[in-house]
Design a protein around this motif. Structure first.
Motif, mmCIF file in Angstrom:
data_model
loop_
_atom_site.group_PDB
_atom_site.id
_atom_site.type_symbol
_atom_site.label_atom_id
_atom_site.label_comp_id
_atom_site.label_asym_id
_atom_site.label_seq_id
_atom_site.Cartn_x
_atom_site.Cartn_y
_atom_site.Cartn_z
ATOM 1 N N ARG A 106 25.691 -12.020 43.167
ATOM 2 C CA ARG A 106 24.340 -11.915 42.604
ATOM 3 C C ARG A 106 24.303 -10.932 41.439
ATOM 4 N NH1 ARG A 106 18.842 -11.263 46.214
ATOM 5 N NH2 ARG A 106 17.342 -11.104 44.492
ATOM 6 N N ARG A 107 25.034 -9.821 41.576
ATOM 7 C CA ARG A 107 25.056 -8.850 40.496
ATOM 8 C C ARG A 107 25.659 -9.454 39.234
ATOM 9 N NH1 ARG A 107 27.699 -3.099 41.699
ATOM 10 N NH2 ARG A 107 25.912 -3.107 43.129
ATOM 11 N N VAL A 108 26.732 -10.250 39.388
ATOM 12 C CA VAL A 108 27.375 -10.890 38.243
ATOM 13 C C VAL A 108 26.405 -11.842 37.559
ATOM 14 C CG1 VAL A 108 29.236 -12.453 37.515
ATOM 15 C CG2 VAL A 108 29.686 -10.681 39.228
ATOM 16 N N VAL A 109 25.716 -12.659 38.353
ATOM 17 C CA VAL A 109 24.776 -13.632 37.798
ATOM 18 C C VAL A 109 23.668 -12.927 37.027
ATOM 19 C CG1 VAL A 109 23.026 -15.365 38.389
ATOM 20 C CG2 VAL A 109 25.259 -15.393 39.541
ATOM 21 N N LEU A 110 23.065 -11.917 37.619
ATOM 22 C CA LEU A 110 21.962 -11.216 36.962
ATOM 23 C C LEU A 110 22.435 -10.483 35.711
ATOM 24 C CD1 LEU A 110 20.065 -9.843 40.085
ATOM 25 C CD2 LEU A 110 19.320 -11.679 38.558
ATOM 26 N N GLN A 111 23.616 -9.865 35.772
ATOM 27 C CA GLN A 111 24.148 -9.187 34.583
ATOM 28 C C GLN A 111 24.385 -10.175 33.449
ATOM 29 O OE1 GLN A 111 27.646 -7.191 36.073
ATOM 30 N NE2 GLN A 111 26.548 -5.295 36.539
ATOM 31 N N ASN A 112 24.977 -11.324 33.770
ATOM 32 C CA ASN A 112 25.235 -12.336 32.744
ATOM 33 C C ASN A 112 23.941 -12.849 32.128
ATOM 34 O OD1 ASN A 112 28.029 -12.269 32.925
ATOM 35 N ND2 ASN A 112 28.154 -13.957 34.375
ATOM 36 N N LEU A 113 22.958 -13.147 32.955
ATOM 37 C CA LEU A 113 21.698 -13.687 32.453
ATOM 38 C C LEU A 113 20.962 -12.666 31.588
ATOM 39 C CD1 LEU A 113 20.423 -15.605 35.610
ATOM 40 C CD2 LEU A 113 21.212 -16.617 33.473
ATOM 41 N N ARG A 114 20.930 -11.410 32.027
ATOM 42 C CA ARG A 114 20.229 -10.378 31.240
ATOM 43 C C ARG A 114 20.896 -10.169 29.886
ATOM 44 N NH1 ARG A 114 20.372 -6.897 36.461
ATOM 45 N NH2 ARG A 114 18.396 -7.426 37.489
ATOM 46 N N ALA A 115 22.232 -10.196 29.878
ATOM 47 C CA ALA A 115 22.960 -9.961 28.623
ATOM 48 C C ALA A 115 22.815 -11.130 27.657
ATOM 49 C CB ALA A 115 24.437 -9.711 28.923
ATOM 50 N N CYS A 116 22.739 -12.359 28.184
ATOM 51 C CA CYS A 116 22.658 -13.542 27.325
ATOM 52 C C CYS A 116 21.237 -13.881 26.911
ATOM 53 C CB CYS A 116 23.292 -14.745 28.031
ATOM 54 S SG CYS A 116 25.069 -14.586 28.282
ATOM 55 N N PHE A 117 20.253 -13.423 27.688
ATOM 56 C CA PHE A 117 18.845 -13.697 27.373
ATOM 57 C C PHE A 117 18.051 -12.384 27.401
ATOM 58 C CE2 PHE A 117 20.517 -17.553 29.456
ATOM 59 C CZ PHE A 117 20.343 -18.472 28.437
ATOM 60 N N PRO A 118 18.372 -11.460 26.489
ATOM 61 C CA PRO A 118 17.705 -10.157 26.527
ATOM 62 C C PRO A 118 16.202 -10.243 26.271
ATOM 63 C CG PRO A 118 18.976 -10.426 24.498
ATOM 64 C CD PRO A 118 19.344 -11.562 25.392
ATOM 65 N N GLU A 119 15.765 -11.334 25.669
ATOM 66 C CA GLU A 119 14.340 -11.483 25.382
ATOM 67 C C GLU A 119 13.534 -11.923 26.609
ATOM 68 O OE1 GLU A 119 16.154 -15.568 24.592
ATOM 69 O OE2 GLU A 119 16.747 -13.451 24.554
ATOM 70 N N TYR A 120 14.212 -12.325 27.686
ATOM 71 C CA TYR A 120 13.515 -12.782 28.891
ATOM 72 C C TYR A 120 13.002 -11.591 29.697
ATOM 73 C CZ TYR A 120 15.308 -17.602 28.382
ATOM 74 O OH TYR A 120 15.581 -18.867 27.948
ATOM 75 N N SER A 121 11.857 -11.768 30.317
ATOM 76 C CA SER A 121 11.322 -10.747 31.215
ATOM 77 C C SER A 121 12.141 -10.712 32.506
ATOM 78 C CB SER A 121 9.863 -11.051 31.544
ATOM 79 O OG SER A 121 9.775 -12.256 32.312
ATOM 80 N N GLY A 122 11.975 -9.638 33.274
ATOM 81 C CA GLY A 122 12.669 -9.539 34.555
ATOM 82 C C GLY A 122 12.290 -10.663 35.494
ATOM 83 N N ALA A 123 11.010 -11.040 35.495
ATOM 84 C CA ALA A 123 10.567 -12.122 36.373
ATOM 85 C C ALA A 123 11.207 -13.445 35.982
ATOM 86 C CB ALA A 123 9.044 -12.236 36.327
#
Length: 308
Positions: free
Chosen positions: A40-57
């Motif tokens: 889960r940590r890997v998935v969330l880290q990848n998504l946050r880094a690739c879509f920095p404009e997305y909100s946390g939700a």
């Protein structure tokens, strides 16, 4: 132990109806999201880094949608141990195989780039029937467990796909089959240390990213046209593939152009539908060298004609 796992669990499960398999893996998805937390940590880290404009939700929703697809994919992968060829084709149909008919008439082989996008295991079962006249070759990375590796390669090959380990690719191209082939490379792996100096660097999903240059090298060396195979999910358990031509004359392309084209096409697919890419893969586990980062930053500020 692996044979027992296969014969006592995977093979019997594969004969269950898809709705039952989906129910089982949906339960696994629930348990994973609320407790197990597989990568889960890997998935969330990848998504946050690739879509920095997305909100946390929005990142959390995307992660949940990814895991729902991941466990659906697991159900479909289990089913493939007993899935027939015609059923595989119904579930994964190539919409335009005729675009390579001219190559078959000329007796030419070609290379097809693929990625960990959609259900690549389903694709391996369905492609031989959809490219008559070509021998379908799959270039793959062996599993660490030799027994599991043999079970999976035997299953991938039972409808006619020939498997070539990435460790044996040089030998394969030294003595290729007499008939035309389509060589499928899953080309979005994280490169190993052994090939760290033989890479194509680019900015991918906003991040410095290394791509293996091997498929391009083989295309140029052996004069094999290059295509990209999209693999889009149409509905639960059903996919369509489409060939996109990169080049029919690889020797006429500048070094790096073919690999860069693959990176851009894959990036477009992920941006169109990010859910079905393998976000739990540690794609960026090795950082780019500082000189690569500087070069990529410089290129981003240069006029387009500079890089032509």
């Amino acid at each position: 132990m692996a044979y027992l796992l296969y014969h006592l669990l995977l093979l019997p499960l594969s004969h269950l109806p898809m709705r039952v398999l989906y129910a089982l893996t949906s339960l696994l998805n629930f348990l994973n999201w609320h407790g197990i937390g597989y990568r889960r940590r890997v998935v969330l880290q990848n998504l946050r880094a690739c879509f920095p404009e997305y909100s946390g939700a929005r990142i959390n929703r995307l992660a949940r949608d990814y895991y729902a697809f991941f466990f659906d994919n697991l159900a479909e992968s289990i089913k493939q141990f007993s899935l027939g060829e015609s059923a595989a084709v119904r579930r994964c149909r190539v919409t335009n195989p005729e675009v390579v008919d001219h190559l078959l008439r000329d007796g030419r082989s070609f290379i097809a780039y693929g990625a960990h996008y959609g259900n690549w295991e389903m694709a391996a079962l369905s492609f031989p029937a959809q490219f008559p006249g070509f021998r379908v070759m799959g270039i793959y990375s062996p599993l660490k467990n030799a027994t599991l590796n043999r079970l999976f390669t035997d299953n991938r090959g039972r409808t006619g796909t020939y498997l070539v380990s990435r460790r044996e690719v040089e030998d394969y191209y030294a003595e290729p089959p007499a008939e035309p082939t389509v060589d499928f490379f899953i080309a979005d792996q994280s490169p190993s240390n052994a090939v760290w100096q033989q890479l194509h660097w680019t900015t991918f999903l906003g991040r410095p990213t290394a791509f293996l240059a091997g498929p391009e090298r083989y295309a140029v060396r052996h004069d094999r046209p290059v295509y990209y195979m999209t693999l889009r999910r149409q509905s639960r358990g059903c996919y369509t593939g489409k060939l996109i031509r990169v080049t029919d004359v690889p020797n006429a392309e500048r070094p790096g152009v073919i690999t860069e084209a693959f990176a851009r096409l894959l990036e477009q697919e992920i941006q169109r539908d990010p859910v079905t890419w393998l976000w739990s893969h540690r794609r960026w586990k090795r950082a780019a060298p500082p000189e690569v980062v500087r070069a990529l930053e410089l290129r981003a500020y240069l006029p387009p004609e500079y890089d032509r």
